[in-house]
Design a protein around this motif. Sequence first.
Motif, PDB file in Angstrom:
ATOM      1  N   ARG A 287       0.831  -1.207   0.000  1.00  0.00           N
ATOM      2  CA  ARG A 287       0.000   0.000   0.000  1.00  0.00           C
ATOM      3  C   ARG A 287       0.866   1.259   0.000  1.00  0.00           C
ATOM      4  O   ARG A 287       0.599   2.206  -0.751  1.00  0.00           O
ATOM      5  CB  ARG A 287      -0.926  -0.010   1.216  1.00  0.00           C
TER       6      ARG A 287
ATOM      7  N   GLU B  31       3.906   1.585  -1.140  1.00  0.00           N
ATOM      8  CA  GLU B  31       4.624   1.734  -2.403  1.00  0.00           C
ATOM      9  C   GLU B  31       3.688   2.185  -3.526  1.00  0.00           C
ATOM     10  O   GLU B  31       4.087   2.978  -4.392  1.00  0.00           O
ATOM     11  CB  GLU B  31       5.317   0.424  -2.778  1.00  0.00           C
ATOM     12  N   TYR B  32       2.452   1.696  -3.534  1.00  0.00           N
ATOM     13  CA  TYR B  32       1.493   2.181  -4.527  1.00  0.00           C
ATOM     14  C   TYR B  32       1.230   3.680  -4.319  1.00  0.00           C
ATOM     15  O   TYR B  32       1.096   4.444  -5.287  1.00  0.00           O
ATOM     16  CB  TYR B  32       0.179   1.407  -4.435  1.00  0.00           C
ATOM     17  N   GLU B  33       1.171   4.109  -3.081  1.00  0.00           N
ATOM     18  CA  GLU B  33       0.980   5.537  -2.793  1.00  0.00           C
ATOM     19  C   GLU B  33       2.173   6.351  -3.289  1.00  0.00           C
ATOM     20  O   GLU B  33       2.009   7.465  -3.802  1.00  0.00           O
ATOM     21  CB  GLU B  33       0.771   5.731  -1.292  1.00  0.00           C
TER      22      GLU B  33
ATOM     23  N   THR C 221       1.848   6.891  -7.003  1.00  0.00           N
ATOM     24  CA  THR C 221       0.872   7.944  -7.296  1.00  0.00           C
ATOM     25  C   THR C 221       1.484   9.324  -7.090  1.00  0.00           C
ATOM     26  O   THR C 221       1.294  10.236  -7.914  1.00  0.00           O
ATOM     27  CB  THR C 221      -0.363   7.774  -6.409  1.00  0.00           C
TER      28      THR C 221
ATOM     29  N   GLU D 171       0.394  -0.723 -15.877  1.00  0.00           N
ATOM     30  CA  GLU D 171      -0.064  -1.520 -14.742  1.00  0.00           C
ATOM     31  C   GLU D 171       1.103  -2.295 -14.157  1.00  0.00           C
ATOM     32  O   GLU D 171       1.770  -3.066 -14.849  1.00  0.00           O
ATOM     33  CB  GLU D 171      -1.165  -2.482 -15.178  1.00  0.00           C
TER      34      GLU D 171
ATOM     35  N   ARG E  87       2.187  -4.674 -10.895  1.00  0.00           N
ATOM     36  CA  ARG E  87       1.781  -5.401  -9.709  1.00  0.00           C
ATOM     37  C   ARG E  87       3.021  -5.641  -8.852  1.00  0.00           C
ATOM     38  O   ARG E  87       3.991  -6.252  -9.305  1.00  0.00           O
ATOM     39  CB  ARG E  87       1.125  -6.732 -10.084  1.00  0.00           C
ATOM     40  N   ILE E  88       2.987  -5.121  -7.651  1.00  0.00           N
ATOM     41  CA  ILE E  88       4.105  -5.330  -6.744  1.00  0.00           C
ATOM     42  C   ILE E  88       4.237  -6.828  -6.467  1.00  0.00           C
ATOM     43  O   ILE E  88       3.246  -7.517  -6.204  1.00  0.00           O
ATOM     44  CB  ILE E  88       3.878  -4.535  -5.445  1.00  0.00           C
TER      45      ILE E  88
END
Length: 208
Positions: free
Chosen positions: A89, A91-93, A96, A115, A117-118
């Motif tokens: 979470r 790392e996705y932030e 962004t 796209e 995917r971690i």
Amino acid sequence: MPNVREPPDFGEWTWPAVIVRIRGRESTNPAPFPPPFAARVLVAHAPNAGFAQVFSPVYDIRIHWPDGTLRARVRRDALGPVVTNAEARREYEKLTRARDNLIRTSETSAADFSEYRIPERKPVINQAWYDDDGRLWVFLWPAESDAMYRAQVYDADGALLHVAEWPRGILIWYGGLRGDVALGVREVEFDVQQVVRLRFSPLDEPGP
């Protein structure tokens, strides 16, 4: 590396690309970016001009003479630690924020990360470097719960000398590491960087 006579075959791997649209232009421009926990080819240069090379998802280290010929190879069966939901979470932030910052600080009107995917696991190896004594340090990716960093230390011929542990958050791969003493850098309050001095005592257990 141009002086590697027989580069290791790491298979096909690429970083994802961010698609950038420049203001006033119809065309788009793909640019590679290093995503979280991405596979990397790591190269460490020794004081004698030799070097070591590793593909971070596997523990397979190739130590070369200055002319590029293979001097030693170190292999271990090891897996990187599991990526937790909290880490994913965060790392996705970060992705962004990186996209938004790119749009805000450049002529970019849009930036779309492909796209990505971690992965379920981090790579095995995070960093590799030589110290001032010519020893190769192989820094393993820590798990989220680890309070300590860990590295395996090898001599110039690939023989394991010892395992080192030090407090998490202290970076020691920027130089100033000799004998059992290292100068490291850590961040304290308000993003202030602080130089710290560490003294190591080897661990008995050399496992990954």
